[in-house]
Design a protein around this motif. Sequence first.
Motif, PDB file in Angstrom:
ATOM      1  N   HIS A   1       0.837  -1.202   0.000  1.00  0.00           N
ATOM      2  CA  HIS A   1       0.000   0.000   0.000  1.00  0.00           C
ATOM      3  C   HIS A   1       0.872   1.252   0.000  1.00  0.00           C
ATOM      4  O   HIS A   1       0.609   2.206  -0.744  1.00  0.00           O
ATOM      5  N   LEU A   2       1.891   1.242   0.839  1.00  0.00           N
ATOM      6  CA  LEU A   2       2.759   2.407   0.958  1.00  0.00           C
ATOM      7  C   LEU A   2       3.495   2.682  -0.356  1.00  0.00           C
ATOM      8  O   LEU A   2       3.581   3.829  -0.813  1.00  0.00           O
ATOM      9  N   LYS A   3       4.019   1.631  -0.982  1.00  0.00           N
ATOM     10  CA  LYS A   3       4.769   1.801  -2.223  1.00  0.00           C
ATOM     11  C   LYS A   3       3.853   2.226  -3.363  1.00  0.00           C
ATOM     12  O   LYS A   3       4.210   3.079  -4.183  1.00  0.00           O
ATOM     13  N   SER A   4       2.671   1.634  -3.424  1.00  0.00           N
ATOM     14  CA  SER A   4       1.723   1.985  -4.487  1.00  0.00           C
ATOM     15  C   SER A   4       1.363   3.462  -4.420  1.00  0.00           C
ATOM     16  O   SER A   4       1.394   4.181  -5.428  1.00  0.00           O
ATOM     17  N   ALA A   5       1.047   3.942  -3.213  1.00  0.00           N
ATOM     18  CA  ALA A   5       0.656   5.344  -3.057  1.00  0.00           C
ATOM     19  C   ALA A   5       1.835   6.285  -3.272  1.00  0.00           C
ATOM     20  O   ALA A   5       1.726   7.293  -3.981  1.00  0.00           O
ATOM     21  N   ALA A   6       2.990   5.964  -2.668  1.00  0.00           N
ATOM     22  CA  ALA A   6       4.150   6.849  -2.775  1.00  0.00           C
ATOM     23  C   ALA A   6       4.656   6.946  -4.213  1.00  0.00           C
ATOM     24  O   ALA A   6       4.963   8.031  -4.707  1.00  0.00           O
ATOM     25  N   ASP A   7       4.749   5.809  -4.896  1.00  0.00           N
ATOM     26  CA  ASP A   7       5.239   5.829  -6.275  1.00  0.00           C
ATOM     27  C   ASP A   7       4.268   6.532  -7.208  1.00  0.00           C
ATOM     28  O   ASP A   7       4.675   7.138  -8.202  1.00  0.00           O
ATOM     29  N   SER A   8       2.979   6.451  -6.904  1.00  0.00           N
ATOM     30  CA  SER A   8       1.988   7.065  -7.788  1.00  0.00           C
ATOM     31  C   SER A   8       2.079   8.587  -7.789  1.00  0.00           C
ATOM     32  O   SER A   8       1.703   9.241  -8.769  1.00  0.00           O
TER      33      SER A   8
END
Length: 476
Positions: free
Chosen positions: A127-134
């Motif tokens: 979740h953290l990577k998906s949101a941060a990278d987006s």
Amino acid sequence: MEEKLIQRLESAVTRLEALSMSGGSAAAAAASGDDAPLDPSVLAFEDLIGQYVGRVSAAAEKIGGQVLDITKIVAEAFAAQKDLIIKVKQHKKPDNAGLAEFLKPLNEVITKANKLTEGRRSDFFNHLKSAADSLSALAWIAYTGKECGMSMPIAHVEESWQMAEFYNNKILVEYKTKDPNHVEWAKAMKELYMPGLREYVKSFYPLGPVWSPTGTAVTDAPSKPKAPAPGAPAPPPPPSASLFSSETSKASSSRPKEGMAAVFQEINSGKPVTSGLRKVTDDMKTKNRADRTGVVGTQEKESRTSAPAVSKVGPPKFELQMGRKWAVENQIGKKDLVISECDPKQSVYIFGCKDSVLQIQGKVNNITIDKCTKMGVVFQDVVAAFEIVNCNRVEVQCQGSAPTVSIDNTAGCQFYLSKDALSASITTAKSSEVNIMVPGAEPDGDWGEHALPEQFIHVYKDGRFETTPVSHSAGG
């Protein structure tokens, strides 16, 4: 979304008429930026936040914890972008230094999101990577033309989401049968960008932001600082390089060089290279010094070798935490690790192990190998996915089924699939030397080795790039 936009435009027209009837100058107000929030592009972006960001936030409220924390940062980033869109209409197009300062509020939010992904992986790492990278998609507003070094706004949004979608898909797979709130969050996150942000940029800024030709400068020259308006905050310092991967040659040339760059700069300057060196006199030479015999003593030699550098390793763990997660951490040289009692609701997390072998007897929900070297894993079945990330030289054997396999940032992976796992979906990213072994057609036949491509050829054809993998000699 269109109906809401029409309603808001009608209210804006009503307000402008009221200003005209009261003797106020609507044109002057618009020129000063007071009515910038009434611009159709600003109203549309507010609707984008209300509709798409609101949906992501609603799903995060049901989950809570770190998912809610990162979602609040996403909402903060979109709010920062709205402010930038308003400011674009009030200012002239800045130079590169001014643009960097202009983007600082957005850059700070993106940096805050990236910090949440650092450190030991949590249960909500995807979740953290998906949101941060987006959030890198919001950098479309930095597009200033073909010479700026980035894709056009629409393509930039699409490419940025593709990087984040790798982790977003993991959420969909992991929680497909576990928790619909996480599935809703992942779907809402995707729709925020595709089609949400992409369609917004396509409708209003397909060629980049439109700066005001008559507006004020984003920043004043450093030699002539302008006094800020009463109550206005001081202009922020230039942002870090997290939003831009490169800097202009002008900025880099004016900055003092450090380290080896300074050495090469001095050599290439044309000045005498030895001008700053001290002269060595005869009494300073080792052969003429009484306190130096030129012989290395035994005690001195032992002191140099008696304390070898040892990397810090945490305490070893091999335990079931809260009945849900098997933690296998910092196991060094253990070839007989076995998890014999497990169930489909449990997960296995392997971290920091080296030169060890783990056998998992039974079905588990998912298995993750993180930051391991020369690690071997033999397992029966996984319900969701098998993940390998940040590893070096790992061997894995699946004796049952595995619907999804993901290999991320790994060098050297040998993965043996059983006949029941041949339909597995295998995703790789930033990895090399990945070989998939499949059983032969005959029961006693030899295993077939298939090297997954790590190099690709991109050819521009008919208005788009066509990508094909480079063939490998080991391919079957």
